[in-house]
Enzyme design. Sequence first.
Site, PDB file in Angstrom:
ATOM      1  N   ASP A 214      83.953  12.389  46.174  1.00  0.00           N
ATOM      2  CA  ASP A 214      84.645  13.521  44.491  1.00  0.00           C
ATOM      3  C   ASP A 214      85.700  12.212  43.985  1.00  0.00           C
ATOM      4  O   ASP A 214      86.343  11.501  44.546  1.00  0.00           O
ATOM      5  CB  ASP A 214      85.866  14.368  44.948  1.00  0.00           C
ATOM      6  N   ILE A 215      85.562  11.614  42.877  1.00  0.00           N
ATOM      7  CA  ILE A 215      86.019  10.714  42.446  1.00  0.00           C
ATOM      8  C   ILE A 215      87.479  10.964  41.677  1.00  0.00           C
ATOM      9  O   ILE A 215      87.574  12.196  41.709  1.00  0.00           O
ATOM     10  CB  ILE A 215      85.507  10.405  40.322  1.00  0.00           C
ATOM     11  N   ASN A 222      89.935  11.164  31.925  1.00  0.00           N
ATOM     12  CA  ASN A 222      89.765  11.875  31.092  1.00  0.00           C
ATOM     13  C   ASN A 222      90.536  11.545  30.097  1.00  0.00           C
ATOM     14  O   ASN A 222      90.630  12.139  28.824  1.00  0.00           O
ATOM     15  CB  ASN A 222      89.013  13.184  31.438  1.00  0.00           C
ATOM     16  N   ASP A 231      81.633  10.247  31.361  1.00  0.00           N
ATOM     17  CA  ASP A 231      80.970  10.644  31.594  1.00  0.00           C
ATOM     18  C   ASP A 231      80.592   9.162  31.679  1.00  0.00           C
ATOM     19  O   ASP A 231      79.903   9.267  32.652  1.00  0.00           O
ATOM     20  CB  ASP A 231      80.492  11.023  29.935  1.00  0.00           C
ATOM     21  N   GLU A 257      83.089  16.268  38.928  1.00  0.00           N
ATOM     22  CA  GLU A 257      83.464  15.233  39.195  1.00  0.00           C
ATOM     23  C   GLU A 257      82.786  14.733  41.082  1.00  0.00           C
ATOM     24  O   GLU A 257      83.561  14.138  41.534  1.00  0.00           O
ATOM     25  CB  GLU A 257      84.969  14.241  39.295  1.00  0.00           C
TER      26      GLU A 257
END
Length: 345
Positions: A214-215, A222, A231, A257
């Site tokens: 997971d980022i 964003n 993206d 993500e």
Amino acid sequence: MNYMEEKTKAGEYLRLALNYITKHNLPATPVNYAVWYEYVSGKNIKLKKAIDHSLKNAGPINNVKVEGLYQKYVVDGDRIVISNLLTKISLMLKDISNHVSETKEDLAENGKSLNELAVKINDAKNFNEIRCIVDQMLAETKGLLQSGKRLQTRMRISSEDLKQLQQELEKSQQEAQTDALTGLINRRGLEKKLEIERIRAKQNDLPFSIIMVDIDYFKRVNDTFGHLVGDSLLRGIAQILKTHLRQNDIAARYGGEEFLIILPETGIKGATTVAKKIQKTLATKEWKLRKSGETMGKITVSMGISLYRMNEPEASLIKRADDALFIAKNKGRDQIVIQKEQEEF
């Protein structure tokens, strides 16, 4: 539609979805909720592109438009592809059937003429009559050969069409299992890959491991730089994951993500090594905006690892990795945690 986010993330997606519903003065119906939920979560790339296109071109987004998006991208995406393929198959079968029927009629007519000539030959009285009958026989035989050649040509064309149709079917199946943004397999493809690995593990008595990735602070990216940069970051992370995998390893975009890596015939030690390599690569990578060169700061990921237990359901395996990921997030992010041992590195 199966939504499997943990409560905090699901709540955030719900809030964002409701913001869009309110912004466009739409009623909070299940259809509107489903469309905007999938949009903000990044689950449905084709839907996201369609909405982004409408927003960019300032097109009105009303109930009718949302319903159309729902039918096309949420409900009927696969059904449309399958329907188109079935239509092509139906037309092709009809075409082949017509060719065979036409040839059959030609052959029947030629056969009837040859039978009549067989009767006439018994009544022939001189060479001129015989020669006339022979000439007719040659003509009818030539007609038979031509009918056969026409059918062969038509069948050859049909065979080529069938091969093209088969390629279209394979391409459609691949696209249905591929995440359009990152090029990794999507959740649907992941389910099939996991089932294959479960079967292989049982046959060879060799379990496998998965890593949930997971980022960290992706929402911040964003909010600060925009969804297009987000993206681009997703594509960059996907590429990093692929560079650290073996040929038989599998990386998938799990949703938003989150990514999931399958490591066949790999234990916890091997999976941890892969996770550390990913962590090390990210620690030394500098992320910049392509146009301005502005730095995005350090990008990290949190990872949860679980080892497949023989005959364990897929959902249980993923949940244990997700639980480990949740612990990694709570411990400050940019960490690797193993489930169930919960050993931190």
